[in-house]
Write a protein that holds these residues in place. Structure first.
Motif, PDB file in Angstrom:
ATOM      1  N   GLN A  79       0.856  -1.176   0.000  1.00  0.00           N
ATOM      2  CA  GLN A  79       0.000   0.000   0.000  1.00  0.00           C
ATOM      3  C   GLN A  79       0.895   1.228   0.000  1.00  0.00           C
ATOM      4  OE1 GLN A  79      -2.033  -1.254   3.587  1.00  0.00           O
ATOM      5  NE2 GLN A  79      -1.152   0.426   4.740  1.00  0.00           N
ATOM      6  N   ASP A  80       0.311   2.378  -0.233  1.00  0.00           N
ATOM      7  CA  ASP A  80       1.086   3.604  -0.339  1.00  0.00           C
ATOM      8  C   ASP A  80       1.238   4.343   0.979  1.00  0.00           C
ATOM      9  OD1 ASP A  80       1.423   3.265  -3.060  1.00  0.00           O
ATOM     10  OD2 ASP A  80      -0.416   4.335  -3.540  1.00  0.00           O
ATOM     11  N   HIS A  81       0.401   4.036   1.944  1.00  0.00           N
ATOM     12  CA  HIS A  81       0.390   4.787   3.185  1.00  0.00           C
ATOM     13  C   HIS A  81       0.213   3.832   4.366  1.00  0.00           C
ATOM     14  CE1 HIS A  81      -1.142   7.569   6.281  1.00  0.00           C
ATOM     15  NE2 HIS A  81      -0.370   8.434   5.657  1.00  0.00           N
ATOM     16  N   TYR A  82       1.149   3.900   5.313  1.00  0.00           N
ATOM     17  CA  TYR A  82       1.114   3.014   6.476  1.00  0.00           C
ATOM     18  C   TYR A  82       0.899   3.834   7.745  1.00  0.00           C
ATOM     19  CZ  TYR A  82       2.909  -0.512   3.334  1.00  0.00           C
ATOM     20  OH  TYR A  82       3.058  -1.393   2.288  1.00  0.00           O
ATOM     21  N   THR A  83       0.421   3.156   8.788  1.00  0.00           N
ATOM     22  CA  THR A  83       0.177   3.799  10.073  1.00  0.00           C
ATOM     23  C   THR A  83       0.907   3.030  11.174  1.00  0.00           C
ATOM     24  OG1 THR A  83      -1.766   2.483  10.601  1.00  0.00           O
ATOM     25  CG2 THR A  83      -2.134   4.537   9.323  1.00  0.00           C
ATOM     26  N   TYR A  84       0.832   3.582  12.363  1.00  0.00           N
ATOM     27  CA  TYR A  84       1.439   2.932  13.525  1.00  0.00           C
ATOM     28  C   TYR A  84       0.811   1.551  13.772  1.00  0.00           C
ATOM     29  CZ  TYR A  84       3.561   2.615  18.187  1.00  0.00           C
ATOM     30  OH  TYR A  84       4.289   2.233  19.284  1.00  0.00           O
ATOM     31  N   ALA A  85      -0.460   1.396  13.451  1.00  0.00           N
ATOM     32  CA  ALA A  85      -1.107   0.083  13.583  1.00  0.00           C
ATOM     33  C   ALA A  85      -0.411  -0.939  12.690  1.00  0.00           C
ATOM     34  CB  ALA A  85      -2.595   0.178  13.239  1.00  0.00           C
ATOM     35  N   ASP A  86      -0.082  -0.574  11.445  1.00  0.00           N
ATOM     36  CA  ASP A  86       0.669  -1.461  10.555  1.00  0.00           C
ATOM     37  C   ASP A  86       2.052  -1.744  11.137  1.00  0.00           C
ATOM     38  OD1 ASP A  86      -1.319  -1.491   8.442  1.00  0.00           O
ATOM     39  OD2 ASP A  86      -0.638   0.532   7.919  1.00  0.00           O
ATOM     40  N   TYR A  87       2.721  -0.702  11.550  1.00  0.00           N
ATOM     41  CA  TYR A  87       4.077  -0.763  12.101  1.00  0.00           C
ATOM     42  C   TYR A  87       4.163  -1.782  13.235  1.00  0.00           C
ATOM     43  CZ  TYR A  87       8.079   1.278  14.738  1.00  0.00           C
ATOM     44  OH  TYR A  87       9.243   1.498  15.432  1.00  0.00           O
ATOM     45  N   LEU A  88       3.170  -1.787  14.108  1.00  0.00           N
ATOM     46  CA  LEU A  88       3.178  -2.706  15.250  1.00  0.00           C
ATOM     47  C   LEU A  88       3.063  -4.170  14.838  1.00  0.00           C
ATOM     48  CD1 LEU A  88       1.011  -0.730  17.829  1.00  0.00           C
ATOM     49  CD2 LEU A  88       3.501  -1.070  17.861  1.00  0.00           C
ATOM     50  N   THR A  89       2.528  -4.441  13.660  1.00  0.00           N
ATOM     51  CA  THR A  89       2.377  -5.833  13.204  1.00  0.00           C
ATOM     52  C   THR A  89       3.669  -6.394  12.608  1.00  0.00           C
ATOM     53  OG1 THR A  89       1.658  -5.280  10.958  1.00  0.00           O
ATOM     54  CG2 THR A  89      -0.063  -5.443  12.679  1.00  0.00           C
ATOM     55  N   TRP A  90       4.646  -5.551  12.307  1.00  0.00           N
ATOM     56  CA  TRP A  90       5.856  -6.003  11.626  1.00  0.00           C
ATOM     57  C   TRP A  90       6.867  -6.660  12.558  1.00  0.00           C
ATOM     58  CZ3 TRP A  90       6.006  -0.696   8.848  1.00  0.00           C
ATOM     59  CH2 TRP A  90       4.989  -0.668   7.886  1.00  0.00           C
ATOM     60  N   GLY A  91       6.675  -6.570  13.855  1.00  0.00           N
ATOM     61  CA  GLY A  91       7.558  -7.243  14.807  1.00  0.00           C
ATOM     62  C   GLY A  91       8.790  -6.441  15.146  1.00  0.00           C
ATOM     63  N   GLU A  92       9.324  -6.720  16.330  1.00  0.00           N
ATOM     64  CA  GLU A  92      10.453  -5.934  16.829  1.00  0.00           C
ATOM     65  C   GLU A  92      11.782  -6.277  16.157  1.00  0.00           C
ATOM     66  OE1 GLU A  92      11.709  -8.245  20.869  1.00  0.00           O
ATOM     67  OE2 GLU A  92       9.879  -7.050  20.942  1.00  0.00           O
ATOM     68  N   ASN A  93      11.845  -7.351  15.403  1.00  0.00           N
ATOM     69  CA  ASN A  93      13.089  -7.688  14.710  1.00  0.00           C
ATOM     70  C   ASN A  93      13.274  -6.905  13.420  1.00  0.00           C
ATOM     71  OD1 ASN A  93      13.890  -9.523  16.653  1.00  0.00           O
ATOM     72  ND2 ASN A  93      12.773 -11.207  15.682  1.00  0.00           N
ATOM     73  N   TYR A  94      12.234  -6.244  12.974  1.00  0.00           N
ATOM     74  CA  TYR A  94      12.326  -5.418  11.767  1.00  0.00           C
ATOM     75  C   TYR A  94      12.363  -3.958  12.189  1.00  0.00           C
ATOM     76  CZ  TYR A  94      11.264  -3.036   7.470  1.00  0.00           C
ATOM     77  OH  TYR A  94      11.311  -2.191   6.408  1.00  0.00           O
ATOM     78  N   ARG A  95      13.489  -3.284  11.947  1.00  0.00           N
ATOM     79  CA  ARG A  95      13.624  -1.887  12.337  1.00  0.00           C
ATOM     80  C   ARG A  95      13.359  -0.990  11.142  1.00  0.00           C
ATOM     81  NH1 ARG A  95      18.427   0.096  14.895  1.00  0.00           N
ATOM     82  NH2 ARG A  95      17.064   1.831  15.336  1.00  0.00           N
ATOM     83  N   CYS A  96      12.369  -0.135  11.321  1.00  0.00           N
ATOM     84  CA  CYS A  96      12.030   0.830  10.286  1.00  0.00           C
ATOM     85  C   CYS A  96      11.445   2.060  10.966  1.00  0.00           C
ATOM     86  CB  CYS A  96      11.031   0.243   9.290  1.00  0.00           C
ATOM     87  SG  CYS A  96       9.408  -0.080   9.995  1.00  0.00           S
ATOM     88  N   GLU A  97      11.236   3.084  10.172  1.00  0.00           N
ATOM     89  CA  GLU A  97      10.568   4.290  10.633  1.00  0.00           C
ATOM     90  C   GLU A  97       9.482   4.633   9.625  1.00  0.00           C
ATOM     91  OE1 GLU A  97      13.924   6.805  12.982  1.00  0.00           O
ATOM     92  OE2 GLU A  97      14.125   6.837  10.810  1.00  0.00           O
ATOM     93  N   LEU A  98       8.482   5.367  10.070  1.00  0.00           N
ATOM     94  CA  LEU A  98       7.427   5.882   9.197  1.00  0.00           C
ATOM     95  C   LEU A  98       7.479   7.395   9.245  1.00  0.00           C
ATOM     96  CD1 LEU A  98       4.245   3.823  10.218  1.00  0.00           C
ATOM     97  CD2 LEU A  98       5.576   3.594   8.130  1.00  0.00           C
ATOM     98  N   ILE A  99       7.516   8.006   8.094  1.00  0.00           N
ATOM     99  CA  ILE A  99       7.429   9.466   8.024  1.00  0.00           C
ATOM    100  C   ILE A  99       6.336   9.789   7.030  1.00  0.00           C
ATOM    101  CG2 ILE A  99       8.608  11.629   7.475  1.00  0.00           C
ATOM    102  CD1 ILE A  99      11.226  10.296   8.342  1.00  0.00           C
TER     103      ILE A  99
END
Length: 191
Positions: free
Chosen positions: A8-28
């Protein structure tokens, strides 16, 4: 990025939380920025030194110091966490308003953010993050260039505007504009 992530083109903190703590990323602004591979040894040494200095300085203050990974969520208004589309992990943050702290990290602008730049992160740290921190109310932003051995200190001169940065090198005393007694010998970091 985890395979379970939807395209998708736009992600939120809800999406971010599903990716797991082993994947480090940021959302801007809903855009994903990958933070892998792990930082270099020099980055980690400098981060450790800076954190030790900050931790010692703020020990007797009401402000709290945190080191990455530590989520800083920037709501646009008063939306719920799951709707927030900007979450970053500065290398170091200082938060003086305890109401901004919760079990997930910080919700709202920290007072001070520090980024130690690498070749991979320099453009993002000097463009997107500088603009983000300026716009969202971070009072002071330190950009530490390990290769150039300089620290750039951006600070607020108006409500949503940083002034020309102070630039410090290995022979200088690095100082904060908002925490007047915070002074660091440049050679401690770059010596």
């Amino acid at each position: 990025m985890p395979l379970a992530r939807k395209k998708q083109d736009h992600y939120t903190y809800a999406d971010y939380l599903t990716w797991g703590e082993n994947y480090r990323c940021e959302l801007i602004d809903g855009v994903v920025y990958d933070m892998t591979p792990a930082p270099s040894r020099q980055h980690q040494e400098l981060l450790g030194e800076l954190f030790a200095i900050f931790h010692s300085f703020f020990k007797d203050h009401s402000c709290k110091v945190f080191v990455a990974p530590f989520d800083v969520r920037f709501p646009s208004t008063d939306e719920s966490d799951d709707k927030i589309d900007t979450v970053v992990q500065p290398d170091i943050v200082v938060v003086c308003d305890a109401r901004k702290l919760d079990d997930r990290g910080c919700r709202g602008a920290p007072d001070l953010a520090v980024e130690i730049v690498s070749l991979e992160s320099a453009a993002r740290d000097m463009k997107e993050k500088l603009a983000l921190y300026e716009k969202r109310g971070v009072k002071e932003y330190w950009v530490v260039h390990t290769d150039a051995k300089i620290v750039m200190v951006f600070y607020r001169v108006k409500k949503n505007t940083y002034g020309k940065p102070l630039v410090f090198g290995a022979d200088d005393i690095i100082r904060s504009k908002i925490f007047k007694d915070l002074k660091i010998k440049g050679n401690l970091l770059f010596g």
